[in-house]
Design an enzyme around this catalytic site. Structure first.
Site, PDB file in Angstrom:
ATOM      1  N   THR A 181       0.858  -1.194   0.000  1.00 22.18           N
ATOM      2  CA  THR A 181       0.000   0.000   0.000  1.00 22.18           C
ATOM      3  C   THR A 181       0.890   1.238   0.000  1.00 22.18           C
ATOM      4  O   THR A 181       1.734   1.401   0.880  1.00 22.18           O
ATOM      5  CB  THR A 181      -0.931  -0.010   1.227  1.00 22.18           C
ATOM      6  OG1 THR A 181      -1.766  -1.169   1.132  1.00 22.18           O
ATOM      7  CG2 THR A 181      -1.805   1.228   1.281  1.00 22.18           C
TER       8      THR A 181
ATOM      9  N   HIS B  50      -8.085   4.658  -1.061  1.00 13.24           N
ATOM     10  CA  HIS B  50      -8.150   4.203   0.331  1.00 13.24           C
ATOM     11  C   HIS B  50      -9.556   4.494   0.884  1.00 13.24           C
ATOM     12  O   HIS B  50      -9.730   4.835   2.049  1.00 13.24           O
ATOM     13  CB  HIS B  50      -7.087   4.915   1.167  1.00 13.24           C
ATOM     14  CG  HIS B  50      -6.445   4.070   2.227  1.00 13.24           C
ATOM     15  ND1 HIS B  50      -5.234   3.445   2.059  1.00 13.24           N
ATOM     16  CD2 HIS B  50      -6.831   3.759   3.499  1.00 13.24           C
ATOM     17  CE1 HIS B  50      -4.910   2.797   3.168  1.00 13.24           C
ATOM     18  NE2 HIS B  50      -5.863   2.960   4.063  1.00 13.24           N
TER      19      HIS B  50
ATOM     20  N   ARG C 296     -15.375  -1.112   3.733  1.00 17.76           N
ATOM     21  CA  ARG C 296     -16.315  -0.833   4.828  1.00 17.76           C
ATOM     22  C   ARG C 296     -17.584  -1.688   4.840  1.00 17.76           C
ATOM     23  O   ARG C 296     -17.991  -2.144   5.919  1.00 17.76           O
ATOM     24  CB  ARG C 296     -16.727   0.643   4.794  1.00 17.76           C
ATOM     25  CG  ARG C 296     -15.601   1.641   5.073  1.00 17.76           C
ATOM     26  CD  ARG C 296     -16.183   3.039   5.020  1.00 17.76           C
ATOM     27  NE  ARG C 296     -15.218   4.112   5.102  1.00 17.76           N
ATOM     28  CZ  ARG C 296     -14.563   4.623   4.054  1.00 17.76           C
ATOM     29  NH1 ARG C 296     -14.762   4.131   2.837  1.00 17.76           N
ATOM     30  NH2 ARG C 296     -13.730   5.635   4.229  1.00 17.76           N
TER      31      ARG C 296
END
Ligand SMILES: Cc1cc2nc3c(=O)[nH]c(=O)nc-3n(C[C@H](O)[C@H](O)[C@H](O)COP(=O)(O)O)c2cc1C
Length: 388
Positions: A158, A269, A324
């Protein structure tokens, strides 16, 4: 409301908001700054229109994908997320079980709340290790070697967190690891006894890849020293597939392609890093055009329903990831909540394909989009057709 009431990712979010302490909900749901990047991407996705077609015999449809030689039964994987067990004490296990059941990749974060060794075992090998450069290349290479020994074949680096983004919702709640429990947090936990008691019973979630002989990890520590030479050392050290996650710029993407990475993951992100970031769903189209039709390109950020997923494939993704919504579903309804959301997203994707007159995500391309709606949002009208 229970797991059976989850008919969309938004249902799961609403339920999670009710069940989680505010501190935890804001950690999961929060974004950088005012939340503009996250909202802009969501509204851009909503504005892109799909082209329905009729009378094409779409009775037999598939949403499965070939990802690095493994057939994923779902059209999406699990994006790496730190401290998932904050959503519910067994969240890591539920995500790993889902990865094993559907043969989808589970992103295991450097900052995971279960160790990388445990997660790949639980996921029966369907796990990719996500690396945050620690600021110390030797420490990072040791962690990568640990992942190799544990059996990981795919490493995700990342690169969009040189510094952890400022997320005011977390900051206002006093989110720190380990928890500091002052009067505000005490009240918050007391008002959410189901979560608090189960977390007490299950043990406080921690950074499970660290501690003892593995040293410490500070989630907020600067990683600003990483540069192209770090990538090169990783490339030289890692024998498996190397994915670079968090790319929004075509020049960066071209340089990564030249540097020998195996795939690029276009991502903002989830809007958690730069409040003024461009919508990654548009960057995806530009980057696909720059890299050509064959280079493996993944996507995450803002996907909330099957039609969003189809749009990402139509704009050039070879595979996509969700973040999420999976934690919302677990917080909302544990195992049943996650199961219901995975089924919902898969069914929505399949129904969206039927509406477009398609039987497979391989067939999604420029003709699946209303070109005017894409150009109105700033994306190229005709990203190349993808040949998987
Ligand atoms: C609670 C939370 C923790 C995260 N932790 C990480 C992480 O440790 N490493 C990483 O690469 N991305 C992390 N991400 C970003 C996700 O991998 C992904 O890019 C993002 O959530 C996708 O957007 P979405 O949530 O809108 O689906 C995290 C996201 C969330 C919500």
């Amino acid at each position: 409301m229970a797991a059976s009431d989850i008919h969309s990712a938004e249902d799961a979010r609403r339920l999670a908001k009710r069940k989680l302490p505010w501190l935890i909900f804001d950690y999961i749901d929060g974004a950088a700054g005012t939340g503009h990047a996250e909202q802009r991407n969501r509204s851009t996705l909503a504005d892109i229109q799909l082209q329905p077609r009729v009378l094409r015999d779409v009775e037999f449809r598939s949403v499965s994908r070939d990802v690095f030689g493994t057939i994923s039964a779902l059209p999406f994987g699990i994006s790496p997320m730190g401290l998932c067990n904050l959503a519910w004490t067994s969240a890591d296990r539920l995500l790993a079980d889902a990865a094993a059941q559907h043969s989808i990749p589970l992103g295991v974060s450097t900052a995971a709340s279960s160790s990388l060794e445990v997660q790949i075992q639980r996921a029966q090998g369907h796990a990719w290790f996500q690396l945050y450069f620690s600021g110390d290349i030797d420490g990072s290479l040791r962690l990568v070697e640990r992942a190799r020994v544990a059996g990981y074949e795919t490493l995700v680096l990342t690169v969009d967190v040189p510094e952890v983004g400022r997320r005011p919702r977390e900051l206002r709640r006093g989110f720190t690891m380990p928890f500091r429990i002052g009067p505000q947090q005490f009240l918050d936990f007391a008002l959410h006894p189901q979560w608090s008691l189960s977390t007490l019973r299950g043990g406080r979630p921690d950074l499970a890849n660290f501690g003892g002989e593995h040293g410490e990890f500070d989630r907020t520590r600067s990683r600003a020293g990483a540069d192209w030479s770090v990538l090169q050392r990783l490339r030289d050290a890692w024998p498996g597939k190397l994915v670079v996650k968090g790319v929004l710029n075509t020049d960066d993407a071209l340089q990564l392609q030249k540097a020998g990475v195996d795939a690029i993951q276009v991502s903002s992100h989830g809007g958690r890093q730069l409040d003024s970031a461009p919508p990654p769903i548009l960057a995806l189209g530009h980057i696909r055009r720059a890299l050509g039709p064959d280079f493996p390109l993944f996507y995450d950020s803002g996907l909330r329903c099957g039609e969003d997923i189809v749009k990402a494939y139509a704009l050039g993704a070879d595979f996509v990831f969700l973040g999420r919504p999976l934690l919302y579903a677990i917080a909302a309804g544990r195992e049943q909540g996650l199961k219901k959301l995975l089924e919902t997203l898969s069914t929505e994707t399949s129904i969206a394909l039927a509406q477009l007159g398609l039987t497979s995500l391989d067939d999604c391309g420029p003709t699946s989009l209303i070109a005017d709606s894409v150009t109105a949002t700033g994306a190229p009208a005709t990203p190349p057709r993808i040949t998987p």
